[in-house]
Design an enzyme around this catalytic site. Structure first.
Site, PDB file in Angstrom:
ATOM      1  N   ALA A  28       0.809  -1.220   0.000  1.00  0.00           N
ATOM      2  CA  ALA A  28       0.000   0.000   0.000  1.00  0.00           C
ATOM      3  C   ALA A  28       0.840   1.266   0.000  1.00  0.00           C
ATOM      4  CB  ALA A  28      -0.931  -0.004   1.210  1.00  0.00           C
ATOM      5  N   PHE A  86      -4.119   1.168   5.178  1.00  0.00           N
ATOM      6  CA  PHE A  86      -5.188   0.655   6.024  1.00  0.00           C
ATOM      7  C   PHE A  86      -4.976   0.859   7.518  1.00  0.00           C
ATOM      8  CE2 PHE A  86      -5.945  -1.206   1.994  1.00  0.00           C
ATOM      9  CZ  PHE A  86      -7.301  -1.385   1.915  1.00  0.00           C
ATOM     10  N   GLN A  93       0.297  -6.232  -3.881  1.00  0.00           N
ATOM     11  CA  GLN A  93      -0.833  -6.457  -2.999  1.00  0.00           C
ATOM     12  C   GLN A  93      -1.897  -5.387  -3.205  1.00  0.00           C
ATOM     13  OE1 GLN A  93       2.309  -6.558   0.114  1.00  0.00           O
ATOM     14  NE2 GLN A  93       0.921  -7.960   1.145  1.00  0.00           N
ATOM     15  N   ILE A 120      -4.748  -3.053  -5.112  1.00  0.00           N
ATOM     16  CA  ILE A 120      -5.885  -3.351  -5.973  1.00  0.00           C
ATOM     17  C   ILE A 120      -6.231  -2.178  -6.884  1.00  0.00           C
ATOM     18  CG2 ILE A 120      -6.858  -4.976  -4.317  1.00  0.00           C
ATOM     19  CD1 ILE A 120      -8.814  -2.744  -3.454  1.00  0.00           C
ATOM     20  N   HIS A 142      -4.038  -9.713  -4.703  1.00  0.00           N
ATOM     21  CA  HIS A 142      -5.250  -9.401  -3.941  1.00  0.00           C
ATOM     22  C   HIS A 142      -6.388  -8.956  -4.843  1.00  0.00           C
ATOM     23  CE1 HIS A 142      -3.013  -8.763   0.144  1.00  0.00           C
ATOM     24  NE2 HIS A 142      -3.204 -10.025  -0.159  1.00  0.00           N
ATOM     25  N   CYS A 156     -29.256 -10.323 -14.416  1.00  0.00           N
ATOM     26  CA  CYS A 156     -29.984 -11.252 -13.544  1.00  0.00           C
ATOM     27  C   CYS A 156     -30.406 -10.630 -12.219  1.00  0.00           C
ATOM     28  CB  CYS A 156     -29.155 -12.503 -13.293  1.00  0.00           C
ATOM     29  SG  CYS A 156     -27.747 -12.242 -12.168  1.00  0.00           S
ATOM     30  N   SER A 168       4.850  -3.553   4.438  1.00  0.00           N
ATOM     31  CA  SER A 168       5.280  -3.928   5.785  1.00  0.00           C
ATOM     32  C   SER A 168       5.755  -5.370   5.837  1.00  0.00           C
ATOM     33  CB  SER A 168       4.131  -3.746   6.786  1.00  0.00           C
ATOM     34  OG  SER A 168       3.100  -4.684   6.519  1.00  0.00           O
TER      35      SER A 168
END
Length: 270
Positions: free
Chosen positions: A47, A58, A125, A127, A143, A178, A217
């Site tokens: 991140a 996060f 990692q 996204i 991820h 759907c 990390s």
């Protein structure tokens, strides 16, 4: 030379901010030397590499997303099905935010390494798709990606921009075919990491003579095992991130500072 639980939250505490290294700092120069002497470089990013682009991580003490919301309430597959509106109340702003963000110099430095034939792949990692937006071609997303969303019923898929049009008056993204629930193609807590991506990541780490760990990390498993795999296969490790990692004592080079400054400075010295 070369070296199952999961956490979809990219990587937690590896902030990309801090006092920057420059081309005259010994650690940055050492990193440049290590890159120059390596033939099979693989980058592993967390991140922290996207923090300079304005995407919060996060669990940083002041700015981390989990400081204001419990991930078990909004970021698990059970929460998605149990309280889909609550899930999207959290995730929809992230969709809008990522659409507006752009790569920073750390992303661009990895592209330059690839252009020079000095970086075989980027295992990430993250996204947010910023590595691809910057121009990296060999990106392994362990991820998943927020760049697409899929119907949990029929499997129909939409791009990031298209997903924005799927929200009705109740604030839930719904399939146009759907009427099933639509979920971003990211790995949530309680879901398995994509097997093919992890197999590719392990193979890359085992074959690398240098694993360049940026903005991570290195505590989120199973991805955190990759540096050990590189070392066990005879490769070297470089860590470029602000916070501490479990590999600091064994890393061949450890650079602490702003990844958006330190990494470009090292590339400039090649």
């Amino acid at each position: 030379m070369r070296a199952d639980s999961n956490d979809p939250a990219d990587d937690h505490r590896a902030a990309g901010t801090g006092e920057a290294g420059d081309e005259h700092e010994p650690d940055v120069t050492a990193l440049a030397s290590l890159l120059a002497s390596s033939e099979r470089v693989v980058a592993l990013t967390g991140a922290g590499v996207s923090v300079p682009s304005g995407i919060p991580d996060f669990r940083s003490p002041e700015s981390g997303l989990w400081n204001t919301v419990d991930p078990m309430d909004v970021a698990t597959i059970d929460a998605f099905h149990r309280n889909t509106k609550g899930f999207w109340d959290f995730y929809r702003p992230r969709l809008d935010m990522v659409r507006q963000k752009r790569p920073n110099p750390a992303h661009e430095a990895l592209v330059e390494l690839e252009r020079r034939g000095r970086c075989d792949a980027v295992i990430t990692q993250n996204i947010d798709g910023l590595h691809q937006a910057a121009g990296s071609t060999g990106v392994v997303e362990v991820h998943g990606s927020i760049g697409t969303s899929s119907c949990t019923g029929c499997g129909a898929t939409w791009t990031l921009d298209e997903t924005a049009s799927l929200f009705g008056e109740h604030g839930i993204a719904t399939c146009t075919s759907c009427s099933g629930k639509v979920k971003p193609d990211v790995v949530l807590f309680g879901e398995l990491l994509p097997a093919a991506a992890m197999e590719r990541a392990r193979d890359l780490a085992a074959r690398a003579d240098l694993l360049l760990c940026v903005g991570s990390s290195l505590e989120v498993y199973p991805v955190a095992e990759l540096p050990a795999l590189t070392r066990d296969s005879g490769g070297r490790i470089a860590v470029v991130t602000q916070g501490p990692t479990p590999y600091d004592e064994v890393a061949d080079v450890r650079v602490t500072g702003n990844v958006a400054t330190a990494l470009p400075a090292a590339v400039a010295e090649l």
